[in-house]
Design a protein around this motif. Structure first.
Motif, mmCIF file in Angstrom:
data_model
loop_
_atom_site.group_PDB
_atom_site.id
_atom_site.type_symbol
_atom_site.label_atom_id
_atom_site.label_comp_id
_atom_site.label_asym_id
_atom_site.label_seq_id
_atom_site.Cartn_x
_atom_site.Cartn_y
_atom_site.Cartn_z
ATOM 1 N N LEU A 29 36.391 38.771 33.288
ATOM 2 C CA LEU A 29 37.545 39.377 33.937
ATOM 3 C C LEU A 29 37.326 39.505 35.443
ATOM 4 C CD1 LEU A 29 38.300 42.068 31.232
ATOM 5 C CD2 LEU A 29 39.696 40.065 31.767
ATOM 6 N N ALA A 30 36.101 39.828 35.842
ATOM 7 C CA ALA A 30 35.804 39.921 37.276
ATOM 8 C C ALA A 30 35.958 38.554 37.948
ATOM 9 C CB ALA A 30 34.386 40.455 37.474
ATOM 10 N N ASP A 39 46.870 34.983 34.194
ATOM 11 C CA ASP A 39 47.386 36.334 33.995
ATOM 12 C C ASP A 39 46.866 36.798 32.634
ATOM 13 O OD1 ASP A 39 49.602 38.235 32.798
ATOM 14 O OD2 ASP A 39 49.801 38.320 34.966
ATOM 15 N N ILE A 40 45.965 37.758 32.641
ATOM 16 C CA ILE A 40 45.261 38.154 31.415
ATOM 17 C C ILE A 40 45.571 39.606 31.072
ATOM 18 C CG2 ILE A 40 42.990 38.511 30.345
ATOM 19 C CD1 ILE A 40 41.900 36.243 31.990
ATOM 20 N N THR A 41 45.890 39.835 29.806
ATOM 21 C CA THR A 41 46.066 41.195 29.304
ATOM 22 C C THR A 41 44.999 41.461 28.249
ATOM 23 O OG1 THR A 41 48.459 41.122 29.670
ATOM 24 C CG2 THR A 41 47.629 42.815 28.169
ATOM 25 N N VAL A 42 44.265 42.545 28.427
ATOM 26 C CA VAL A 42 43.160 42.904 27.536
ATOM 27 C C VAL A 42 43.604 44.056 26.640
ATOM 28 C CG1 VAL A 42 40.762 43.677 27.414
ATOM 29 C CG2 VAL A 42 41.517 42.239 29.322
ATOM 30 N N GLN A 57 42.453 48.175 38.845
ATOM 31 C CA GLN A 57 43.239 47.896 40.043
ATOM 32 C C GLN A 57 43.583 46.413 40.193
ATOM 33 O OE1 GLN A 57 44.243 50.639 41.673
ATOM 34 N NE2 GLN A 57 42.991 51.727 40.140
ATOM 35 N N SER A 58 43.069 45.586 39.308
ATOM 36 C CA SER A 58 43.290 44.138 39.399
ATOM 37 C C SER A 58 44.777 43.793 39.310
ATOM 38 C CB SER A 58 42.529 43.414 38.283
ATOM 39 O OG SER A 58 42.854 42.046 38.252
#
Length: 385
Positions: A29-30, A39-42, A57-58
């Protein structure tokens, strides 16, 4: 791409409670946050320590948390377990999946990534047409598991952390797309910011200090390591530092196995020190005082993260010759022991060999193959197409 990542359903991401898979997910993710690839949703369990975490804050990584600790949630999970039996996982994990799916299904995603929960693919494939990638950190896809062939059929691509895991999946004889993505570590891991002094833990500067880092469970071989130390009573300067607890950050529970370990330690006097759970960021501070790392696993490890951490610190490694561990020690100074033979005798012999010939086993480092940037690049290349 718009990507959904389903985490394990046990520990949170960001990895405020530790966990190897969770820390590796943080690395991915970093990297995405730095390079704005997707565009990633965890989808993760919630923990209060997440509040105010910088990762939130990403602009490209988004987090949806499932509050699993409330009484109401646990009652509902228990009821779910009574009504749904013979699913792939323990009812609490299956209920976590259902809660995550409710939120996931409200959006369209181009890809769903499962972090070490390959069984979730079965339900997802029944409900959605979205491609599924399963990132396998442990050996969860093999013949004795009843749902194994359904998992393979439901998964578009597997990302295996080692050749060993890839071979295990392919050995089943079913068509499967399996790519190897080795885990990675920060090249600065060895820069212990606050090294712990030996004297602070009761060790002397002339002691030969072995370190065990991992969960205190039978499969990790800590009991066999203590037995080896008991065999070395004529070498009181060989001592042991044990980093870890029985169950990650929550490892305060006593059980018969833990009590047995402490009884063994009572016969060793001051030669063994248990630290309990140590946050991942602080691990190098403890490893920096050791002479050798011992990884006496009684199970086939999928990878061997502890091995590359030890090598990054310049430590020689004593480890079992099985699973994915040998892949992490190619080109390193190490002694591999046979998991099929009595471990204590082999560990004791290996400790003496390294103690008596330190120069022969000096000089380990972290190969670029296991850099965290290599890991992230390979991962994102592997989910293309």
């Amino acid at each position: 791409m718009k990507i959904a990542i389903l985490t394990s359903g046990i520990l949170p991401v960001p990895a405020v409670q530790g966990g190897a898979v969770e820390n590796l997910t943080d690395i991915l993710l970093a990297y995405n946050d730095q390079h704005h690839l997707h565009d990633i949703t965890v989808f993760s369990v919630y923990h209060p320590d997440i509040e105010g975490h910088q990762a939130l804050q990403s602009k490209v990584n988004h987090y949806i948390f499932i509050h699993t600790s409330s009484l109401w949630y646990r009652l509902r999970a228990k009821l779910y377990g009574c009504l749904h039996r013979n699913e792939c996982y323990y009812y609490a994990l299956e209920f976590f999946f259902e809660q995550a799916y409710k939120r996931l299904s409200r959006q369209h995603y181009d890809l769903i990534i499962l972090e070490n929960r390959p069984g979730f693919a079965i339900k997802l494939a029944q409900r959605l047409s979205t491609p599924i990638v399963s990132h396998i950190h442990t050996n969860q896809v093999h013949e004795p598991i009843p749902q194994t062939f359904d998992i393979i059929k439901s998964t578009h691509r597997f990302l295996a952390v080692s050749q060993y895991i890839r071979d295990e999946i392919l050995s089943l004889g079913r068509p499967a797309d399996v790519r190897i993505v080795y885990n990675g570590l920060d090249p600065d891991f060895s820069q212990a910011p606050h090294p712990v002094r030996r004297s602070a833990l009761g060790f002397g500067e002339d002691d030969f200090l072995a370190v065990f880092c991992g969960r205190l469970v039978p499969g990790k071989g800590i009991k066999e390591l203590l037995q080896a130390l008991l065999m070395l009573q004529n070498h009181p300067d060989i001592k042991l530092l044990v980093i870890g607890s029985s169950d990650f950050a929550n490892g305060t529970n006593q059980n018969d196995y833990i009590r047995e370990l402490h009884e063994m330690v009572s016969a060793l006097g001051q030669r063994v020190v248990f630290t309990g759970y140590v946050p991942y960021a602080d691990i190098p501070n403890y490893l920096s005082m050791a002479n050798v790392s011992v990884v006496p696993s009684r199970i086939k490890e999928a990878f061997g993260m502890t091995c590359i951490e030890a090598c990054a610190m310049g430590l020689p490694v004593i480890a079992t010759n099985d699973g994915g561990i040998p892949e992490t020690l190619v080109g390193q100074k190490h002694i591999l022991i046979d998991r099929g033979k009595p471990l204590p005798d082999q560990i004791a012999d290996a400790l003496l060999r390294i103690k008596e010939h330190p120069d022969t086993y000096a000089g380990n480092d972290l190969p670029p193959l296991f850099y965290k940037e290599t890991f992230a690049k390979t991962f994102y290349q592997a989910i293309e197409n």
